[in-house]
Scaffold this active site. Structure first.
Site, PDB file in Angstrom:
ATOM      1  N   LYS A 169       9.406  13.287 -71.650  1.00 51.36           N
ATOM      2  CA  LYS A 169       9.941  12.199 -72.469  1.00 51.36           C
ATOM      3  C   LYS A 169      10.530  11.161 -71.517  1.00 51.36           C
ATOM      4  O   LYS A 169      11.652  11.256 -71.055  1.00 51.36           O
ATOM      5  CB  LYS A 169      11.036  12.674 -73.427  1.00 51.36           C
ATOM      6  CG  LYS A 169      11.294  11.595 -74.485  1.00 51.36           C
ATOM      7  CD  LYS A 169      12.739  11.406 -74.857  1.00 51.36           C
ATOM      8  CE  LYS A 169      13.585  10.592 -73.971  1.00 51.36           C
ATOM      9  NZ  LYS A 169      13.354   9.137 -73.943  1.00 51.36           N
ATOM     10  N   GLY A 200       9.666   8.250 -76.545  1.00 52.29           N
ATOM     11  CA  GLY A 200      10.393   8.130 -77.807  1.00 52.29           C
ATOM     12  C   GLY A 200      11.873   8.058 -77.513  1.00 52.29           C
ATOM     13  O   GLY A 200      12.274   8.028 -76.349  1.00 52.29           O
ATOM     14  N   GLY A 202      15.819   9.201 -77.224  1.00 47.80           N
ATOM     15  CA  GLY A 202      16.517  10.415 -76.817  1.00 47.80           C
ATOM     16  C   GLY A 202      16.976  11.232 -78.007  1.00 47.80           C
ATOM     17  O   GLY A 202      16.857  12.456 -78.042  1.00 47.80           O
ATOM     18  N   VAL A 205      12.970  12.500 -79.878  1.00 44.52           N
ATOM     19  CA  VAL A 205      12.097  13.313 -79.019  1.00 44.52           C
ATOM     20  C   VAL A 205      12.936  14.137 -78.029  1.00 44.52           C
ATOM     21  O   VAL A 205      12.702  15.343 -77.836  1.00 44.52           O
ATOM     22  CB  VAL A 205      11.090  12.407 -78.267  1.00 44.52           C
ATOM     23  CG1 VAL A 205      10.252  13.231 -77.303  1.00 44.52           C
ATOM     24  CG2 VAL A 205      10.196  11.678 -79.255  1.00 44.52           C
ATOM     25  N   GLY A 206      13.932  13.496 -77.417  1.00 46.36           N
ATOM     26  CA  GLY A 206      14.790  14.207 -76.452  1.00 46.36           C
ATOM     27  C   GLY A 206      15.516  15.366 -77.117  1.00 46.36           C
ATOM     28  O   GLY A 206      15.632  16.457 -76.549  1.00 46.36           O
ATOM     29  N   GLU A 244      20.514  16.205 -63.461  1.00 43.73           N
ATOM     30  CA  GLU A 244      20.813  15.265 -62.371  1.00 43.73           C
ATOM     31  C   GLU A 244      21.535  14.096 -63.011  1.00 43.73           C
ATOM     32  O   GLU A 244      20.924  13.306 -63.726  1.00 43.73           O
ATOM     33  CB  GLU A 244      19.527  14.761 -61.706  1.00 43.73           C
ATOM     34  CG  GLU A 244      18.666  15.841 -61.110  1.00 43.73           C
ATOM     35  CD  GLU A 244      19.209  16.408 -59.819  1.00 43.73           C
ATOM     36  OE1 GLU A 244      20.312  16.000 -59.384  1.00 43.73           O
ATOM     37  OE2 GLU A 244      18.532  17.276 -59.247  1.00 43.73           O
ATOM     38  N   CYS A 278      22.269   6.403 -59.046  1.00 46.69           N
ATOM     39  CA  CYS A 278      23.271   7.476 -59.178  1.00 46.69           C
ATOM     40  C   CYS A 278      23.875   7.805 -57.825  1.00 46.69           C
ATOM     41  O   CYS A 278      25.000   8.269 -57.744  1.00 46.69           O
ATOM     42  CB  CYS A 278      22.610   8.705 -59.784  1.00 46.69           C
ATOM     43  SG  CYS A 278      21.077   9.135 -58.963  1.00 46.69           S
ATOM     44  N   GLU A 378      31.598   5.628 -63.295  1.00 43.53           N
ATOM     45  CA  GLU A 378      30.339   5.107 -62.762  1.00 43.53           C
ATOM     46  C   GLU A 378      30.031   3.773 -63.446  1.00 43.53           C
ATOM     47  O   GLU A 378      29.974   3.697 -64.670  1.00 43.53           O
ATOM     48  CB  GLU A 378      29.223   6.109 -63.035  1.00 43.53           C
ATOM     49  CG  GLU A 378      27.926   5.689 -62.398  1.00 43.53           C
ATOM     50  CD  GLU A 378      26.817   6.695 -62.644  1.00 43.53           C
ATOM     51  OE1 GLU A 378      26.598   7.049 -63.799  1.00 43.53           O
ATOM     52  OE2 GLU A 378      26.161   7.106 -61.661  1.00 43.53           O
TER      53      GLU A 378
END
Ligand code: NAD
Length: 471
Positions: A169, A200, A202, A205-206, A244, A278, A378
């Site tokens: 995905k 798709g 998150g 589909v996620g 990650e 990141c 962040e």
């Protein structure tokens, strides 16, 4: 206008069951450049079914066959490098030099994993046991927009090397890149169902990938907040999970460092991938007694970073990927000012001479404390903080005083001293006087930067489970 209206299931390009159309933009001018038709839950379920059917045969393929498949995939992705570079610039806004690297990286991770697989022994003897590393099953692979093609290829390479089959995905904001990579991977001629690619949302589909009982493993790159949701969702079926996530990487400039070299390198570490990285070195720790020199040099060096047209080879910082991301970065710049940090370079608003697009002025705050919001959270944009320390112990304390632990940088002219310090930093990777990548070494975070590792044998083993047979 780009129209991406197919997903890839069971070796075929099909129209998604999902009907939602999602706009794609060029972040350098904020213009709409196309639309993608998004997959939905039903598409995700079809893709999982195909991957499940393909698993028994694929998991038993000889290693040499999978090495060969990875090499074909590498050649296929390498053959679309130019097209992919153009898409990365248009859809993501990466400056051309970065985009070229990103497109090459998407191909090279496949070859890197072919080489790791070639050298890997799946069976070993331990006493009376024969221990075999066995593929986990169907893997769900979820990627972010800041290196979409690279993560598709990298995660897929490790999953297939292990003998897993996969449902990918990709980020919905990277559909043009995904379409190019999918067409290329299709050319590599793998058996149907071995990998499936369903762009798709998150939340749809996620979410199916992180809850479905037939998914054995999820490998996710993205934000820490979503990573935690996936971990919780996967707990019900005890999925193996690699995360990650974010970072707030320290750049330790030691008092013996040559500032003429250290400052440009620190800025490169901070502004890489337009700050949307990141691993960006966003907290620059400097000895208090050298602050005046650091600030003076910093002002000079920041001026060399040009934010603007990604197609201009002189540009080093492209736009933020979306209006939402631009607003988020602007908000952090405002918070930095309000919390009393000293604005050394950049600031709110668009860079001078730019009237459109989601560009941010390369921004450096000085006299930041490690408790300020801009030092803790962040930002994911070109906004850096200079924090002073009095001695090495304090530098180390500040470096480790963060919920994150993805990467750290040490700049010093005394290698032994730097190595001794590296041993005490809580981060998955510590780079000493370099910004290089090592694809054979594990990559991943301590603390809330993630769980597990990618790349090399560690990345391969994230898709394997040991089985002992005693006789
Ligand atoms: P994000 O977490 O919003 O999205 C990442 C992916 O997860 C996207 O494909 C998204 O559609 C999907 N997703 C969103 N909600 C989901 C849910 N509930 N269930 C399953 N999947 C879901 O992150 P982003 O905004 O795309 O990317 C930026 C973030 O990624 C930053 O925080 C950055 O630090 C992180 N990142 C980490 C690494 C790393 O290797 N550690 C690399 C790149 C980016």
């Amino acid at each position: 206008m780009h129209q991406v209206d197919q997903i890839y299931i069971n070796g075929q390009f099909v129209t998604p069951h999902g009907e939602e159309l999602f706009d794609l933009f060029n972040p350098a001018n904020a213009r709409r450049i196309g639309q993608v038709r998004l997959a939905d839950e039903q598409d995700a379920i079809s893709a999982i079914r195909a991957a499940k059917q393909a698993f028994p045969a694929f998991s038993r393929t000889p290693k040499a066959e999978r090495v060969d498949a990875l090499k074909r995939m590498h050649a296929a992705v390498a053959s679309v490098e130019t097209q992919l570079t153009e898409a990365i610039i248009e859809e993501y806004g990466a400056p051309v030099s970065r985009a070229v690297w990103m497109a090459k990286h998407a191909a090279s991770v496949l070859l890197d994993m072919a080489n790791v697989l070639d050298d890997y022994a799946f069976t070993r003897r331990l006493g009376i046991a024969e221990v075999t590393l066995q593929p986990l099953g169907v893997a769900g692979l979820i990627t972010p927009w800041n290196s979409n093609a690279g993560f598709i290829c990298g995660k897929l390479a490790a999953a297939l090397a292990a003998g897993c089959t996969a449902v990918i995905k990709p980020s919905e904001m990277s559909a043009i890149q995904t379409a190019i990579v999918t067409r290329a991977l299709h050319q590599a001629g793998l058996p149907p169902g071995v990998f499936n690619i369903v762009t798709g949302r998150g939340e749809t589909v996620g979410a199916v990938l992180s809850t479905h009982a037939d998914i054995a493993k999820v490998s996710f790159t993205g934000s820490t907040a979503v990573g935690k949701q996936i971990l919780r969702a996967g707990a019900e079926t005890l999925k193996r999970i690699t995360l990650e996530l974010g970072g707030k990487s320290p750049v330790l400039i030691l008092d013996d460092a040559d500032l003429q070299k250290a400052i440009p390198m620190a800025l490169q570490a901070g502004f890489m991938n337009s700050g949307q990285a990141c691993i960006a070195g966003t907290r620059i720790l400097v000895p208090a007694h050298r602050l005046a020199d650091v600030e003076a040099l910093m002002v000079e060096e920041v001026a060399k970073f040009q934010a603007g047209d990604p197609n201009d080879p002189a540009t080093s910082i492209g736009p933020m990927v979306s209006l939402k991301q631009w607003q988020r970065v602007q908000r952090y710049i405002q918070v930095g000012i309000e919390e009393g940090a000293h604005l050394l370079a950049g600031g709110p608003g668009l860079p001078e001479g730019i009237g459109a697009g989601w560009f941010v002025r390369p921004t450096v705050f000085s006299r930041v404390t490690n408790q300020m919001t801009i030092a803790r959270e962040e930002i994911f944009g070109p906004v850096l903080s200079i924090i002073t320390y009095s001695d090495e112990e304090e530098a180390l304390t500040i470096a480790n005083d963060t919920p994150y632990g993805l990467q750290a940088y040490i700049l010093s002219s005394a290698p032994q001293r730097a190595h001794a310090l590296a041993a005490r930093i809580d981060a998955g990777r510590v780079l000493i006087n370099t910004l290089a990548h090592e694809p054979r070494a594990p990559f991943g975070g301590f603390k809330q930067s993630g769980i597990g590792r990618e790349y090399g044998t560690f990345g391969l083993e994230a898709f394997l489970e040991p089985k002992s047979v005693l006789s």
